[in-house]
Scaffold this motif. Sequence first.
Motif, mmCIF file in Angstrom:
data_model
loop_
_atom_site.group_PDB
_atom_site.id
_atom_site.type_symbol
_atom_site.label_atom_id
_atom_site.label_comp_id
_atom_site.label_asym_id
_atom_site.label_seq_id
_atom_site.Cartn_x
_atom_site.Cartn_y
_atom_site.Cartn_z
ATOM 1 N N THR A 140 -19.987 -2.236 -10.278
ATOM 2 C CA THR A 140 -20.170 -1.208 -9.244
ATOM 3 C C THR A 140 -19.137 -1.385 -8.140
ATOM 4 N N TRP A 141 -18.934 -2.629 -7.743
ATOM 5 C CA TRP A 141 -17.974 -2.936 -6.678
ATOM 6 C C TRP A 141 -16.568 -2.522 -7.118
ATOM 7 N N GLY A 177 -16.047 1.085 -6.879
ATOM 8 C CA GLY A 177 -15.836 1.443 -5.481
ATOM 9 C C GLY A 177 -14.411 1.161 -5.041
ATOM 10 N N GLU A 178 -13.891 -0.023 -5.422
ATOM 11 C CA GLU A 178 -12.532 -0.413 -5.023
ATOM 12 C C GLU A 178 -11.484 0.499 -5.637
ATOM 13 N N GLY A 211 -11.648 3.497 -6.317
ATOM 14 C CA GLY A 211 -11.596 4.795 -5.661
ATOM 15 C C GLY A 211 -11.798 5.973 -6.596
ATOM 16 N N ILE A 212 -12.042 5.701 -7.894
ATOM 17 C CA ILE A 212 -12.244 6.827 -8.812
ATOM 18 C C ILE A 212 -13.569 7.510 -8.491
ATOM 19 N N THR A 213 -13.603 8.816 -8.743
ATOM 20 C CA THR A 213 -14.835 9.535 -8.451
ATOM 21 C C THR A 213 -14.989 10.707 -9.408
#
Lengths: 192, 460, 90
Positions: free
Chosen positions: C24-25, C28-29, C31-33
């Motif tokens: 999960t981290w 987040g790092e 930056g994909i969404t």
Amino acid sequence: MTTSRKHDAGGLPGDFAIWIFIFAELLVFGVFFLAYAFSRANNVELFNESQLHLNRIAGAANTVVLLTSSYFVVRAVAAIRADNARRCGHWLLSAIGMGSVFLVIKMFEFGEKFSAGISLSTNTFFMFYLSLTFFHFMHVILGIVILAAVLLKARSGGYSAANHTGVETGASYWHMVDLVWLILFPLVYVIH
Amino acid sequence: MQYSSQAVAKPYFIAAIGLFIGQILFGLIIGTQYVIGDFLFPEIPFNVARMVHTNLLIVWLLFGFMGAAYYLVPEEAERELFSPKLAIAMFWIFLVAGALTIVGYLAVPYATLAAATGNDLLPTMGREFLEQPTITKIGIVVVALAFLYNIGMTIITGRKTVINIVLLTGLTGLAVFFLFSFYNPINLVLDKMFWWWVVHLWVEGVWELIMGAILAFVLIRLTGVDREVIEKWLYVIIAMALITGIIGTGHHYYWIGTPEYWQWWGSIFSALEPIPFFMMTVFAFTMVNRRRKEHPNKAATLWALGCAVMAFLGAGVWGFLHTLAPVNFYTHGSQITAAHGHMAFYGAYVLIVITMISYAWPHLHHKAPAANGRAQLFEMWSFWIMTISIVFITLFLTGAGILQVYLQRVSDTPLPFMVVQDKIALFYWLRLWTGVIFFVGLCLYVYSFFAKDNKSLASS
Amino acid sequence: MTKTPLIRPCTLVWLILLALTGLTWFIGESGITGMAIVGFVLATTLFKSQMVVDYFMGLKHVRAAWRGLLFGYLLLVCGMIGVAYYISLT
């Protein structure tokens, strides 16, 4: 709820009363999470931009810390079921230690935000970020207090394999604190 | 009655009921003034009558709480009251101070009263519910301290039970938060903010502790369920009441100049305030269903169950109706608030005091666990008449409120306040007549104290 | 008392939870969404929370209704969060 129910709360570990409390707490957090998610839907850019200022490493580290602490509590319950009150005490102390690490990391994070001039009134995102994490922070403190009370009783030989409802009660509450953070972390720190 | 000093509760209960009658009479006066604007003018203007109506309510509930504490604490602590003499002295001081204050309200204009009582030295007057002259407020603090000292000493030197500790915490909180009535900042925002520390933290905070403790005490006695079980419920209920109630203060901070986050904090936490009230309802019914004995005082059981249900409806459901910030944006200070206020106060606090009186009175007056059957019958009739009346008063006010909010605030062509008031006058008439029926119920309640059973009626 | 039956799965669960937290981290790092990523993270969250409920809280061993209640809660919360994100992405 009668006295017999205490031992047979549908099998829920610990005292049934703590479970009523846990359900109520989960409801509060649930409402809070959804309020965040739906406010975000109206303010996507503001939320995405503000989220970049969060310290994701601290958030992830705290997830690891809380998970580990929860695991230690599981070990504590296992120890008392094996009638080993001494070991139960050691695991509880380790769990409390991890809880304290969580608080330290969180305070560092809060300090970072406050010194950057961020407050509850900065914008809706930071209002939620500070409110949610502070509310959770208070629960960690309460959880530590509960675990400490259990620890004291365990040390004085108050629990045994036959009678350790108190340990399970404290453990259940602590897992709830962990559970809530497991949702909070991805919601506030990660997904965007 | 196990301890003779419990008898000091008696004058407190009598005073409570006496002032309750006064409160309802003034309620009928202002109800009439709503529809006949110059009724009793200039002798009793609306603002004065309203002040008397609300102040009497608070004072009689305080009498009721104190009476309840004097009855309950010795029995729980298993010892005589620390000082019955002090309790009686405080009773007279409180009664005389209260009576003088009411006479002051009615006899002279409020500004004259303020000047005569030295309000300019320490200004505390002029705020809703806290209208009492400063010297009366000081008197209340003195009475409260003496009262806390008295029951505190009884509890400390006696058996400490969860009920006693919760009650003492609630009563201490009541006294502590009242101190904010002396804090009167010039800044209107701060003024309102701290005003709620008295008003909100009383009725949606510490009073709930008092209510929970009294309900738990009565249920233990009436149902014979294990103390351990009842205490556990009490713990969970008060924890929820405090978590939701304290931060729930925010639902009064929406647009009074406080920061915006209060809209979120207030909405989320106050939306959950019904939970402890709901738990109280479940608690009361569960305990009664699992009763281990048939207590002869059926009336007290009815009051207790009624209290739990009506508190949930009035405080919980009717509070929730207008607690969310977007809803409250429109309903703020409308008749919806009045509807909620009437049912919540009746359900939670009027009924808990009457529950306690109903349970304690036979012990205090007849040295018996229950009044005679005929007296209980009258009590039950009065319960139903008063409760149904308050439900209808609430419904009529809710109707008035919805119409008011729509015509005055939501509509594309909003109408002025007084025009709207004329349009909703029918609801006010209905409310007034229902109020008369409520008063009939109250008279029946008072009569129940004097009702003799059929046997003694026949023999005389 | 049998302690391994309690401890061994919990140790494994703990390690899985740590690994998933790392994942999960990392997401987040990086930056994909996008809805797929959000859905994936939420599904991971649901899975992780249910693991805590089942193994740490120990509800796997009690009456199924309690476990179901908590699962329902977690599903509702994660699901509604997903709905809120779906609204914002479309």
